[in-house]
Design an enzyme around this catalytic site. Structure first.
Site, PDB file in Angstrom:
ATOM      1  N   TYR A 182       3.069  17.844 -11.301  1.00  0.00           N
ATOM      2  CA  TYR A 182       3.893  17.386 -10.177  1.00  0.00           C
ATOM      3  C   TYR A 182       4.387  15.965 -10.411  1.00  0.00           C
ATOM      4  O   TYR A 182       5.555  15.652 -10.165  1.00  0.00           O
ATOM      5  CB  TYR A 182       3.077  17.464  -8.889  1.00  0.00           C
ATOM      6  N   SER A 220       9.231  11.118  -5.449  1.00  0.00           N
ATOM      7  CA  SER A 220       7.884  10.915  -4.924  1.00  0.00           C
ATOM      8  C   SER A 220       7.293   9.659  -5.550  1.00  0.00           C
ATOM      9  O   SER A 220       7.717   9.221  -6.631  1.00  0.00           O
ATOM     10  CB  SER A 220       7.003  12.122  -5.266  1.00  0.00           C
TER      11      SER A 220
END
Length: 283
Positions: free
Chosen positions: A179, A166
């Site tokens: 995250y 990501s």
């Protein structure tokens, strides 16, 4: 010299965890378009089978759904047996399962003097159990499938693992520290495993999606009343040199490139697919 194409992928077998999600589905479509046989893995067998059936109806290749809990090695071992029986030995693994947890998310972007009286909304209010869940799903949920679904690759001395990272791995977003850190661990593990497997023919790479508008994040980046971007959504666009959100389909080219023999001398990298977001310093 023959023209460059993805024809080497036709007939190969891929298992993709989290394959029924927005990003996973686009990866499945890309592979199906060139004849890859695909097992869509998911913790819910019903959703995996439903997604596989829908995609199989669109493409002339075999696509099955299989229960594959990325945090349960026994579940993965069982899935491995089913996939080998129905599709054949596994050539490609895509680790796409991942996600965040509310307990590991702050309510405010930054601490200020105005919000210091509500520490529960800041870093101090984060729940370590939430961190555990995020790291388990994203990091361990990449390690375990890589242990189970690569055994055929070892025998054949050839195979590909593609991890889904990501933009948060490069530039952590406000509010989501767990995250961001978990995805950074994916980049690091991709490099580590690529070195570990290099001499036995298994390549390991990653893709790092930028920002796409999906059903999961639409309420965060769009203003439902006006139809315009929310303040957070506008921040993303302002910091993306291409000046827009991406489309999940934008991942298809990078996916096929990295799993194909076209990239046969490439291992240990993670490619940002981000409209230039990672390259922009903000000024």
């Amino acid at each position: 010299m023959e023209p460059i194409s993805f024809k080497d992928l036709k007939g190969k077998v891929c298992v993709i965890t989290g394959g029924s999600g927005v990003i996973g589905s686009e990866m499945v479509k890309a592979m199906a378009s060139v004849g890859v046989k695909i097992a869509v893995g998911g913790s819910s067998p019903a959703s995996a089978e439903k997604a596989a059936a829908k995609l199989a109806a669109e493409f002339d290749t075999k696509i099955i759904g299989v229960e594959a809990n990325v945090l349960d090695k026994a579940s993965l071992e069982k899935a491995n047996e089913i996939i080998r029986e129905k599709l054949g030995p596994i050539d490609i693994l895509i680790n796409c399962a991942g996600g965040n947890n509310p307990g590991a998310t702050t309510k405010v972007e930054e601490m200020t003097e105005e919000n210091m009286d509500k520490l529960e909304d800041t870093f101090y209010g984060l729940d370590l159990n939430g961190f555990d869940k995020v790291f388990d799903l994203n990091f361990k949920g990449t390690i375990l499938p890589s242990m189970v679904f690569t055994k055929d690759m070892l025998k054949n001395k050839k195979g590909v693992i593609l991890n889904v990272s990501s933009m948060n791995a490069y530039k952590p977003l406000t509010k989501i520290p767990a995250y961001s850190a978990a995805k950074a661990s994916i980049n690091n593990f991709t490099e580590w495993l690529a070195v570990h497997f290099a001499k036995i023919g298994i390549r390991v790479n990653g893709v790092a999606p930028g920002f796409f508008i999906t059903s999961q994040n639409r309420f965060l980046v769009m203003d439902e009343k006006t139809g315009n971007f929310s303040p957070r959504g506008q921040k993303i666009v302002n910091n993306t040199p291409m000046g827009k959100f991406g489309d999940p389909q934008d991942l298809q080219g990078a996916t096929l490139f990295l799993i194909s023999d076209i990239s046969g001398f490439i291992t240990g990298i993670t490619i940002p697919v981000d409209g230039g977001y990672n390259a922009f310093g903000g000024v």
